[in-house]
Design an enzyme around this catalytic site. Structure first.
Site, PDB file in Angstrom:
ATOM      1  CB  CYS A 294      -7.223  22.149   8.084  1.00 14.31           C
ATOM      2  SG  CYS A 294      -8.025  20.869   7.103  1.00 14.31           S
TER       3      CYS A 294
ATOM      4  NE  ARG B 110     -19.830  -5.078   3.338  1.00 16.69           N
ATOM      5  CZ  ARG B 110     -19.175  -6.115   3.827  1.00 16.69           C
ATOM      6  NH1 ARG B 110     -18.411  -6.850   3.044  1.00 16.69           N
ATOM      7  NH2 ARG B 110     -19.294  -6.446   5.098  1.00 16.69           N
TER       8      ARG B 110
ATOM      9  CB  CYS C 266     -14.453  17.664  10.070  1.00 20.41           C
ATOM     10  SG  CYS C 266     -12.679  17.827  10.361  1.00 20.41           S
TER      11      CYS C 266
ATOM     12  CE  LYS D 167     -27.284 -10.071   7.571  1.00 20.98           C
ATOM     13  NZ  LYS D 167     -26.404 -11.194   7.912  1.00 20.98           N
TER      14      LYS D 167
ATOM     15  CG  ASP E 212     -12.642   3.133  -3.057  1.00 23.20           C
ATOM     16  OD1 ASP E 212     -12.024   3.539  -2.065  1.00 23.20           O
ATOM     17  OD2 ASP E 212     -13.778   2.646  -2.993  1.00 23.20           O
TER      18      ASP E 212
ATOM     19  NE  ARG F  18      -3.548  -0.081   2.703  1.00 25.30           N
ATOM     20  CZ  ARG F  18      -4.048   0.223   3.897  1.00 25.30           C
ATOM     21  NH1 ARG F  18      -3.804  -0.556   4.939  1.00 25.30           N
ATOM     22  NH2 ARG F  18      -4.782   1.297   4.045  1.00 25.30           N
TER      23      ARG F  18
ATOM     24  CB  VAL G 153      -7.973  14.588  -1.127  1.00 24.19           C
ATOM     25  CG1 VAL G 153      -7.366  15.623  -2.077  1.00 24.19           C
ATOM     26  CG2 VAL G 153      -6.904  13.605  -0.666  1.00 24.19           C
TER      27      VAL G 153
ATOM     28  CG  ASN H  73     -31.192 -11.200  -3.080  1.00 27.36           C
ATOM     29  OD1 ASN H  73     -31.001 -10.322  -2.246  1.00 27.36           O
ATOM     30  ND2 ASN H  73     -31.024 -12.477  -2.836  1.00 27.36           N
TER      31      ASN H  73
END
EC number: 1.17.99.6
Length: 382
Positions: free
Chosen positions: A188, A295, A194, A298, A134, A57, A158, A280
């Site tokens: 900021c 997801r 936030c 459900k 993503d 990563r 961002v 479904n």
């Protein structure tokens, strides 16, 4: 190959295909991110949705050994819903977060990245690349920050000078040695709106997120929602925008630049009761094109039940009783029992008691007992 000339040509081309911002950075190790990820891991702040090891990563060359630079792109999405339908107590509506409005952004950004790759492949012999949106190993945020798309804000988004934080991010690792762009200065300042406004205190400090407490993460889980978060979820069926909505940098930011991203009000602010019994097939037909459906049905149904409890929508009680008595999924049965109790009708409590006698699943029985506690609380206060 003149990398600078190619860079300018690519920038010009990107504007013709609907890329709102494009910047470039090196394929060097993201050292600061590496330290932050180690800290996240130690503190158990991760969501569990992360892909790859910390090395994968943060080290682009682990993903593509020939990596020389990374192209970062951003596309602005709308923040306001035109002609938003009204929600009422008896016809309550849920809400999908803004990042899930319109067509699934993964598809939209992949389309743009594929076009950029095709443009470069025509001009550079031996061109190799790897694109991500993503769900890849690289942190979109870290790449965008270093490339100068925007700065990494205290709300963990961002923020771009042009579009605020309402942007989708994607990147492409390449073997072309593009000259890197300068990062954008963090502005900021001392603002903590936030952090102060986060419903669950998920923003631990500037830029650090405890994903386990973030509503955006919690709405995507499939188990029973922990008690402490049930009153915080409100009518959110997927995601959360609070930390973006309160940000001064987002004031007045609302861009409708891409047809694919235009929201359908009936999809992104759906009636909750029809969600309860949706098959479904019906779910995929209505919500399948938006990213909030990834997801499955459900979690959305569980969240819809919680939202109906939040609204205390008495007209939904017969449907909730049917779910509690007949649905094969323990999470749905138990959450329905809790919501029936929260709404507070005598016939609802009677139905919970009857169902409790037959229920064999321990967690569902616990939820039924929680539902009946509302009756006790009501009796004590009236």
């Amino acid at each position: 190959m003149d990398a600078e000339k190619l860079k300018q040509e690519l920038i010009a081309y990107s504007k013709t295909i609907g890329v709102d911002k494009i910047r470039f950075t090196t394929a060097d190790v993201f050292q600061e991110l590496k330290e932050r990820l180690k800290q996240q891991q130690e503190n158990n702040y991760q969501s569990g949705f992360e892909k790859g090891t910390i090395e994968e990563r943060t080290e682009p060359k682990k993903l593509m050994p020939s990596a020389k630079s990374i192209i970062a792109i951003a596309l602005a999405y709308p923040s306001r819903l035109p002609n938003a339908p009204k929600s009422t107590k008896e016809e309550p509506r849920g809400l999908f977060c803004r990042a899930s409005w319109g067509m699934d952004y993964h598809e939209v950004l992949r389309d743009r990245l594929n076009k950029l790759a095709a443009f470069l492949a025509e001009r550079v012999d031996g061109f190799t690349y790897r694109s991500m949106v993503d769900t890849g190993e690289l942190s979109d945020r870290a790449v965008a920050e270093r490339a100068g798309i925007g700065f990494s804000a205290k709300n963990s988004f961002v923020i771009t000078p042009e579009f605020g934080s309402y942007v989708y991010l994607g990147e492409m690792i390449t073997n072309i040695p593009f000259l890197p762009d300068e990062p954008v200065e963090d502005s900021c300042g001392t603002c903590t709106k936030c952090i102060d406004s986060c419903p669950t205190g998920a923003l631990v400090q500037g830029g650090q997120l405890n994903a386990q407490r973030c509503i955006a993460y919690l709405t995507q889980t499939k188990d029973f929602l922990p008690d402490e978060f049930r009153s915080k979820i409100g009518n959110r069926v997927y995601g959360c925008d609070t930390c973006q909505l309160v940000c001064p940098k987002n004031k007045g930011m609302d861009f409708h630049l891409h047809e694919e991203m235009e929201p359908d009000p009936e999809i992104v602010k759906p009636l909750l009761k029809p969600l309860l019994k949706m098959s479904n097939k019906e779910f995929k037909a209505k919500f399948g094109l938006i990213s909030g459906s990834w997801r499955g049905k459900k979690p959305i149904q569980r969240n819809a039940i919680l939202a109906i409890g939040h609204y205390k929508s008495t007209s939904a009680v017969p449907d909730l009783i049917e779910l509690m008595e007949q649905d094969p999924r323990p999470v749905i049965r138990g959450t329905a029992a809790w919501a029936i109790g929260k709404i507070g009708l005598p016939e609802g409590y009677e139905a919970i008691r009857n169902a409790l006698v037959k229920e064999r699943e321990e967690q569902v029985r616990e939820e039924m007992e929680k539902g009946l506690q509302f009756e006790q609380q009501y009796a004590e206060t009236h």
